[in-house]
Design a protein around this motif. Sequence first.
Motif, mmCIF file in Angstrom:
data_model
loop_
_atom_site.group_PDB
_atom_site.id
_atom_site.type_symbol
_atom_site.label_atom_id
_atom_site.label_comp_id
_atom_site.label_asym_id
_atom_site.label_seq_id
_atom_site.Cartn_x
_atom_site.Cartn_y
_atom_site.Cartn_z
ATOM 1 N N GLN B 3 72.639 -48.627 -21.243
ATOM 2 C CA GLN B 3 71.897 -49.876 -21.142
ATOM 3 C C GLN B 3 71.018 -50.036 -22.359
ATOM 4 O OE1 GLN B 3 69.889 -48.549 -17.393
ATOM 5 N NE2 GLN B 3 68.081 -49.422 -18.297
ATOM 6 N N ASN B 31 80.752 -54.661 -28.741
ATOM 7 C CA ASN B 31 80.026 -55.904 -28.957
ATOM 8 C C ASN B 31 78.598 -55.789 -28.428
ATOM 9 O OD1 ASN B 31 82.526 -57.799 -29.527
ATOM 10 N ND2 ASN B 31 82.991 -56.694 -27.635
ATOM 11 N N GLN B 33 75.300 -58.537 -27.484
ATOM 12 C CA GLN B 33 74.902 -59.938 -27.350
ATOM 13 C C GLN B 33 73.393 -60.029 -27.125
ATOM 14 O OE1 GLN B 33 77.304 -62.332 -24.687
ATOM 15 N NE2 GLN B 33 79.002 -60.880 -24.759
ATOM 16 N N TYR B 35 70.488 -62.712 -25.432
ATOM 17 C CA TYR B 35 70.303 -63.840 -24.526
ATOM 18 C C TYR B 35 68.813 -64.177 -24.433
ATOM 19 C CZ TYR B 35 75.061 -63.322 -22.671
ATOM 20 O OH TYR B 35 76.432 -63.268 -22.536
ATOM 21 N N HIS B 45 73.073 -67.728 -23.687
ATOM 22 C CA HIS B 45 73.624 -66.909 -24.762
ATOM 23 C C HIS B 45 73.127 -67.403 -26.122
ATOM 24 C CE1 HIS B 45 76.783 -65.854 -27.733
ATOM 25 N NE2 HIS B 45 76.649 -64.687 -27.138
ATOM 26 N N LEU B 48 76.495 -63.331 -30.431
ATOM 27 C CA LEU B 48 77.345 -62.172 -30.179
ATOM 28 C C LEU B 48 77.652 -61.540 -31.534
ATOM 29 C CD1 LEU B 48 80.451 -61.963 -27.878
ATOM 30 C CD2 LEU B 48 80.534 -61.069 -30.196
ATOM 31 N N ARG B 50 79.754 -58.253 -33.329
ATOM 32 C CA ARG B 50 80.752 -57.219 -33.057
ATOM 33 C C ARG B 50 80.389 -55.945 -33.813
ATOM 34 N NH1 ARG B 50 83.933 -60.137 -29.973
ATOM 35 N NH2 ARG B 50 84.303 -62.316 -30.488
ATOM 36 N N PHE B 88 66.867 -60.782 -24.066
ATOM 37 C CA PHE B 88 67.602 -59.611 -23.607
ATOM 38 C C PHE B 88 68.745 -59.295 -24.555
ATOM 39 C CE2 PHE B 88 65.948 -59.235 -19.266
ATOM 40 C CZ PHE B 88 65.398 -60.490 -19.060
ATOM 41 N N ASP B 92 78.467 -53.832 -24.313
ATOM 42 C CA ASP B 92 79.587 -53.314 -23.549
ATOM 43 C C ASP B 92 79.711 -51.826 -23.858
ATOM 44 O OD1 ASP B 92 82.099 -54.839 -25.758
ATOM 45 O OD2 ASP B 92 80.676 -53.220 -26.097
ATOM 46 N N PHE B 97 86.236 -51.222 -21.331
ATOM 47 C CA PHE B 97 86.175 -52.633 -21.695
ATOM 48 C C PHE B 97 85.435 -53.489 -20.684
ATOM 49 C CE2 PHE B 97 87.221 -55.792 -24.520
ATOM 50 C CZ PHE B 97 87.992 -56.817 -24.003
ATOM 51 N N ASN B 98 85.422 -53.059 -19.433
ATOM 52 C CA ASN B 98 84.843 -53.902 -18.403
ATOM 53 C C ASN B 98 83.358 -53.661 -18.170
ATOM 54 O OD1 ASN B 98 87.195 -55.263 -17.779
ATOM 55 N ND2 ASN B 98 87.891 -53.633 -16.440
ATOM 56 N N LYS B 99 82.769 -52.668 -18.808
ATOM 57 C CA LYS B 99 81.357 -52.393 -18.575
ATOM 58 C C LYS B 99 80.497 -53.326 -19.407
ATOM 59 C CE LYS B 99 81.684 -48.886 -15.783
ATOM 60 N NZ LYS B 99 81.213 -48.986 -14.394
ATOM 61 N N PHE B 100 79.372 -53.754 -18.853
ATOM 62 C CA PHE B 100 78.473 -54.663 -19.544
ATOM 63 C C PHE B 100 77.069 -54.429 -19.030
ATOM 64 C CE2 PHE B 100 77.900 -57.863 -22.514
ATOM 65 C CZ PHE B 100 77.196 -58.957 -22.028
ATOM 66 N N PHE B 102 72.713 -54.937 -19.440
ATOM 67 C CA PHE B 102 71.531 -55.601 -19.985
ATOM 68 C C PHE B 102 70.344 -54.647 -19.961
ATOM 69 C CE2 PHE B 102 72.343 -60.164 -20.468
ATOM 70 C CZ PHE B 102 73.540 -60.315 -19.796
ATOM 71 N N GLY B 103 69.432 -54.872 -20.875
ATOM 72 C CA GLY B 103 68.140 -54.193 -20.830
ATOM 73 C C GLY B 103 67.172 -55.006 -19.998
#
Lengths: 115, 112
Positions: B3, B31, B33, B35, B45, B48, B50, B88, B92, B97-100, B102-103
Amino acid sequence: DTAVSQTPKYLVTQMGNDKSIKCEQNLGHDTMYWYKQDSKKFLKIMFSYNNKELIINETVPNRFSPKSPDKAHLNLHINSLELGDSAVYFCASSQGWGGGNQPQHFGDGTRLSIL
Amino acid sequence: SQQGEEDPQALSIQEGENATMNCSYKTSINNLQWYRQNSGRGLVHLILIRSNEREKHSGRLRVTLDTSKKSSSLLITASRAADTASYFCATDARYNFNKFYFGSGTKLNVKP
């Protein structure tokens, strides 16, 4: 037009009740998410659906059950509500799948308060 | 856990000044991002970036990424009272690939 809309905006209910939160997106996105934001503003992903298929299911009590009737809708049903469920729940959507490589669009949240 | 952690937790500046917020993360990413969240609203958003990019601009926003230090910064130049919000970062996970994640955000207050 609201891109990601959630209802209700506020939900106040008693412990032990069952409640649902609805989410709809009109962006044509393939992927939808549910997040929980706690009182310290920490945002945690709960579920993610891609084209109605569950792709992320984080460590969430099984009292929480998401349902996606079509790719524009992702609802969240919560059974036997507990005090610790009080939080703001956000729905979001993105194009494609995989949370990190596309911007996510968020609804304005549902503020759930358990009495 | 993977995180982001934003620093500082809170920042108060005068209108017209620049605001810099930092984000650190724990494991390799694809990646990152940024927000913004206004009080009582959902996240919006901003940018982003990379893992093969080092810097990105959007209007008054400038984001840098240093993968060797596992950190990113968001610079808002010539801040305005309307920039008052929480910011924020989200990351990922390189091999999942599916984990995401936020702090918990930096709360920025821009005084008019």
